[in-house]
Design an enzyme around this catalytic site. Structure first.
Site, PDB file in Angstrom:
ATOM      1  N   LYS A 128       0.838  -1.219   0.000  1.00  0.00           N
ATOM      2  CA  LYS A 128       0.000   0.000   0.000  1.00  0.00           C
ATOM      3  C   LYS A 128       0.868   1.262   0.000  1.00  0.00           C
ATOM      4  CE  LYS A 128      -2.451   2.535   3.685  1.00  0.00           C
ATOM      5  NZ  LYS A 128      -1.319   3.060   4.461  1.00  0.00           N
ATOM      6  N   ASP A 172      -5.288   8.069   8.724  1.00  0.00           N
ATOM      7  CA  ASP A 172      -5.648   7.454   9.984  1.00  0.00           C
ATOM      8  C   ASP A 172      -5.558   8.398  11.161  1.00  0.00           C
ATOM      9  OD1 ASP A 172      -6.351   5.036   9.072  1.00  0.00           O
ATOM     10  OD2 ASP A 172      -4.325   4.223   9.133  1.00  0.00           O
ATOM     11  N   ARG A 196      -4.272   9.580   3.526  1.00  0.00           N
ATOM     12  CA  ARG A 196      -3.103  10.348   3.918  1.00  0.00           C
ATOM     13  C   ARG A 196      -2.244  10.707   2.708  1.00  0.00           C
ATOM     14  NH1 ARG A 196      -1.695  13.544   7.710  1.00  0.00           N
ATOM     15  NH2 ARG A 196       0.540  13.738   7.919  1.00  0.00           N
ATOM     16  N   ILE A 232       2.906  18.226   8.862  1.00  0.00           N
ATOM     17  CA  ILE A 232       3.639  18.087   7.584  1.00  0.00           C
ATOM     18  C   ILE A 232       4.669  19.211   7.435  1.00  0.00           C
ATOM     19  CG2 ILE A 232       1.894  16.729   6.349  1.00  0.00           C
ATOM     20  CD1 ILE A 232       1.022  19.337   4.948  1.00  0.00           C
ATOM     21  N   ARG A 258      -0.251  14.464  13.126  1.00  0.00           N
ATOM     22  CA  ARG A 258       0.565  14.104  11.956  1.00  0.00           C
ATOM     23  C   ARG A 258       0.923  15.379  11.177  1.00  0.00           C
ATOM     24  NH1 ARG A 258      -1.896   8.840   9.047  1.00  0.00           N
ATOM     25  NH2 ARG A 258       0.285   8.545   8.507  1.00  0.00           N
TER      26      ARG A 258
HETATM   27  C1  UD1 Z   1       1.228   6.455   3.279  1.00  0.00           C
HETATM   28  C2  UD1 Z   1       2.317   6.051   4.185  1.00  0.00           C
HETATM   29  O1  UD1 Z   1       3.399   5.697   3.772  1.00  0.00           O
HETATM   30  N1  UD1 Z   1       2.041   6.045   5.480  1.00  0.00           N
HETATM   31  C3  UD1 Z   1       3.038   5.629   6.428  1.00  0.00           C
HETATM   32  C4  UD1 Z   1       3.949   6.790   6.725  1.00  0.00           C
HETATM   33  O2  UD1 Z   1       3.146   7.861   7.212  1.00  0.00           O
HETATM   34  P1  UD1 Z   1       3.764   9.319   7.251  1.00  0.00           P
HETATM   35  O3  UD1 Z   1       4.609   9.527   6.047  1.00  0.00           O
HETATM   36  O4  UD1 Z   1       2.640  10.244   7.473  1.00  0.00           O
HETATM   37  O5  UD1 Z   1       4.678   9.222   8.533  1.00  0.00           O
HETATM   38  P2  UD1 Z   1       6.061   9.939   8.807  1.00  0.00           P
HETATM   39  O6  UD1 Z   1       7.185   8.991   8.585  1.00  0.00           O
HETATM   40  O7  UD1 Z   1       6.091  11.218   8.047  1.00  0.00           O
HETATM   41  O8  UD1 Z   1       5.951  10.276  10.352  1.00  0.00           O
HETATM   42  C5  UD1 Z   1       6.907   9.847  11.300  1.00  0.00           C
HETATM   43  C6  UD1 Z   1       6.860  10.753  12.508  1.00  0.00           C
HETATM   44  O9  UD1 Z   1       7.311  12.047  12.153  1.00  0.00           O
HETATM   45  C7  UD1 Z   1       6.363  13.044  12.496  1.00  0.00           C
HETATM   46  N2  UD1 Z   1       6.389  14.092  11.435  1.00  0.00           N
HETATM   47  C8  UD1 Z   1       6.324  13.716  10.142  1.00  0.00           C
HETATM   48  C9  UD1 Z   1       6.363  14.661   9.134  1.00  0.00           C
HETATM   49  C10 UD1 Z   1       6.478  16.016   9.469  1.00  0.00           C
HETATM   50  O10 UD1 Z   1       6.516  16.914   8.605  1.00  0.00           O
HETATM   51  N3  UD1 Z   1       6.546  16.351  10.774  1.00  0.00           N
HETATM   52  C11 UD1 Z   1       6.496  15.427  11.795  1.00  0.00           C
HETATM   53  O11 UD1 Z   1       6.557  15.778  12.975  1.00  0.00           O
HETATM   54  C12 UD1 Z   1       5.033  12.297  12.562  1.00  0.00           C
HETATM   55  O12 UD1 Z   1       4.103  12.962  13.395  1.00  0.00           O
HETATM   56  C13 UD1 Z   1       5.459  10.943  13.101  1.00  0.00           C
HETATM   57  O13 UD1 Z   1       5.572  10.982  14.499  1.00  0.00           O
HETATM   58  O14 UD1 Z   1       4.906   6.398   7.718  1.00  0.00           O
HETATM   59  C14 UD1 Z   1       4.310   6.040   8.982  1.00  0.00           C
HETATM   60  C15 UD1 Z   1       5.435   5.766   9.941  1.00  0.00           C
HETATM   61  O15 UD1 Z   1       6.143   4.647   9.560  1.00  0.00           O
HETATM   62  C16 UD1 Z   1       3.354   4.853   8.798  1.00  0.00           C
HETATM   63  O16 UD1 Z   1       2.666   4.654   9.998  1.00  0.00           O
HETATM   64  C17 UD1 Z   1       2.357   5.112   7.687  1.00  0.00           C
HETATM   65  O17 UD1 Z   1       1.712   3.910   7.349  1.00  0.00           O
HETATM   66  C1  PEP Z   2      -1.050   4.872   9.121  1.00  0.00           C
HETATM   67  C2  PEP Z   2      -1.240   4.182   8.015  1.00  0.00           C
HETATM   68  O1  PEP Z   2      -1.636   4.659   6.841  1.00  0.00           O
HETATM   69  P1  PEP Z   2      -1.785   6.172   6.322  1.00  0.00           P
HETATM   70  O2  PEP Z   2      -0.454   6.830   6.467  1.00  0.00           O
HETATM   71  O3  PEP Z   2      -2.145   5.979   4.892  1.00  0.00           O
HETATM   72  O4  PEP Z   2      -2.852   6.808   7.142  1.00  0.00           O
HETATM   73  C3  PEP Z   2      -1.043   2.715   7.966  1.00  0.00           C
HETATM   74  O5  PEP Z   2      -0.983   2.172   6.843  1.00  0.00           O
HETATM   75  O6  PEP Z   2      -0.963   2.067   9.012  1.00  0.00           O
END
Ligand code: UD1
Ligand code: PEP
Length: 422
Positions: A22, A116, A92, A123, A121
């Site tokens: 995914k 989720d 997401r 960015i 979360r």
């Molecule tokens: C679509 C996808 O691939 N989703 C995955 C991706 O989510 P996603 O890409 O959203 O997760 P991130 O790796 O970015 O987040 C990791 C950590 O960094 C923090 N953070 C992130 C970005 C930012 O700009 N600022 C910040 O503070 C987040 O709150 C979190 O605590 O990685 C997560 C962590 O392995 C997984 O649970 C999700 O399944």
């Molecule tokens: C958190 C997840 O997905 P997403 O980042 O797409 O919300 C997940 O796949 O467990």
């Protein structure tokens, strides 16, 4: 609303095939708009996130043809279109259209993403990356408006505050066509990022170092897809079936896996006493005997994946003695499964940023809700273990990321059905 209905207590047996990842797929689909020629993706999972991304592509006149597991995407007639709300909120990864549109058109107007409910979360690291490449980023009416300067994006050195998967991918998508070199330090190392780099490089991009903490990108003027790309197997889906096999399995072979992607997870599962046998690209899980309790701490890859802490929880509940502690360092508030498991009789609590688990001899069927995808996967396994009927509402969250899950579990002998309920 979708409901999943399970009659538990039956042993499951046989073979299951894992779908494409995914978290690769949801990056590869937005990345396809960087190509000037049609793209073919193979091994695409049948999940709701893919349907929603196809709808977003159609808003930009990008044609999709999805047959079996092959998705053909034709971006030749694409026009730049704002993606303010609607489907953007349904997942997401819609935020990857920020990087992809910026790379392709020098402009992106994209609503804040959904996804989720697993705690905050932000960015900010994505935005920091776009700004470092020279873009202006404005936040207006719940939309992010990102604009490249007239002379185009320019490569830069970007030090991420944490190895964010999303920020690493979004920066890659914007930087592959920027002028000059971009270096991402403290990059995420997830296999899905390597998969995306393979796809981009086969289209003419120059991305080096994925899988390490430093990614180097040399910008190129144009990308063209020339050959189909086969998506890597979903390590989180595989880990979920491993937990299922170790709790309710009577011998299950899980096909289409890359064992190395599951190293930290398998180490924990084996520490509990689960016996597995790995073949070339499959893994056999023997019926489990007495299981030992273990402690789990989630970390960025190659650590134990946060996305597997909830699917593994039913396995911890079936340990014979001791106290299990889960500490999710990525999403400490990823605890939506706990009140639902308590309804099923599980001895599990959230305390501060820890989850405490005690052996639970028997789960009982209950009406529960899947607040998010992995909480849903956890409840699905708990439902298969439990005596009686379990009804999981909001099961659409499970279908968001689990490929043909009803069909796969039925084939293993599980009594499961997904219905539309209002
Ligand atoms: C679509 C996808 O691939 N989703 C995955 C991706 O989510 P996603 O890409 O959203 O997760 P991130 O790796 O970015 O987040 C990791 C950590 O960094 C923090 N953070 C992130 C970005 C930012 O700009 N600022 C910040 O503070 C987040 O709150 C979190 O605590 O990685 C997560 C962590 O392995 C997984 O649970 C999700 O399944
Ligand atoms: C958190 C997840 O997905 P997403 O980042 O797409 O919300 C997940 O796949 O467990």
């Amino acid at each position: 609303m979708k409901q999943m209905i399970i009659h538990g207590g039956k042993p499951l047996k046989g073979d299951v095939w894992i779908g494409g990842a995914k978290n690769s797929t949801v990056a590869l689909i937005p990345a396809s708009i960087l190509s000037r020629t049609p793209v073919t993706l193979e091994g695409v999972p049948r999940i709701a996130d893919v349907d929603n991304l196809m709808d977003l592509l159609s808003e930009m006149d990008v044609k999709c043809d999805f047959q079996e597991t092959t998705l053909k995407i034709n971006p030749e007639d694409i026009h730049m279109s704002p993606l303010p709300a609607g489907k953007i909120k349904s997942l997401r990864a819609s935020y990857y259209f920020m990087g992809a549109l910026l790379g392709r058109f020098g402009k992106a107007v994209v609503g804040f993403p959904g996804g989720d409910d697993i705690g905050p979360r932000p960015i900010d690291q994505h935005i920091k990356g776009f700004e470092a490449l020279g873009a202006t980023v404005k936040n207006q009416n719940d939309q992010i408006i990102i604009t490249a300067p007239t002379e185009g994006l320019k490569g830069a050195v970007i030090d991420l505050a944490m190895p964010s998967v999303g920020a690493t991918i979004n920066i890659m998508l914007a930087a592959v066509t920027a002028k000059g070199q971009t270096i991402i330090n403290n990059a995420a190392k997830e296999p899905e990022i390597i998969d995306l780099a393979t796809f981009l490089n086969n289209m003419g991009a120059v991305v080096r170092g994925t899988g390490t903490e430093t990614i180097r990108i040399e910008g190129v003027a144009r990308l063209e897809s020339k050959a189909p790309h086969t998506i890597i197997p979903d390590r989180i889906e595989a880990g979920t079936y491993i937990a299922l096999a170790a709790t309710v399995g009577n011998g299950i072979r899980i096909h289409n896996i890359i064992e190395e992607h599951l190293d930290s997870y398998l180490a924990k599962v084996e520490e509990m006493g689960v016996v597995t046998k790995v073949d070339e690209d499959s893994l056999y899980v023997y019926p489990a005997g007495d299981l030992k309790m273990v402690q789990v701490r989630t970390d960025p890859y190659p650590g134990f994946a946060t996305d597997l802490q909830q699917p593994m929880t039913p396995l911890l509940l079936s340990a014979k003695s001791g106290e299990g502690i889960i500490s999710d360092t990525i999403y400490p508030k990823r605890v939506g499964h706990i009140p639902e498991l308590q309804k099923m009789g599980a001895d599990i609590q959230a305390e501060d940023n820890f989850i405490l688990i005690h052996p639970t001899a028997e789960l009982k069927g209950a009406h529960v809700s899947a607040g998010e995808i992995r909480a849903g996967a956890c409840l699905m396994i708990a439902g298969l273990m439990a005596k009686g009927e379990t009804v999981i509402s909001n099961a659409g969250n499970i279908l968001r990321g689990y490929d043909r899950v009803e069909e796969k579990i039925k084939k293993l002998g599980g009594d499961i059905s997904v219905i539309d309920a209002n």
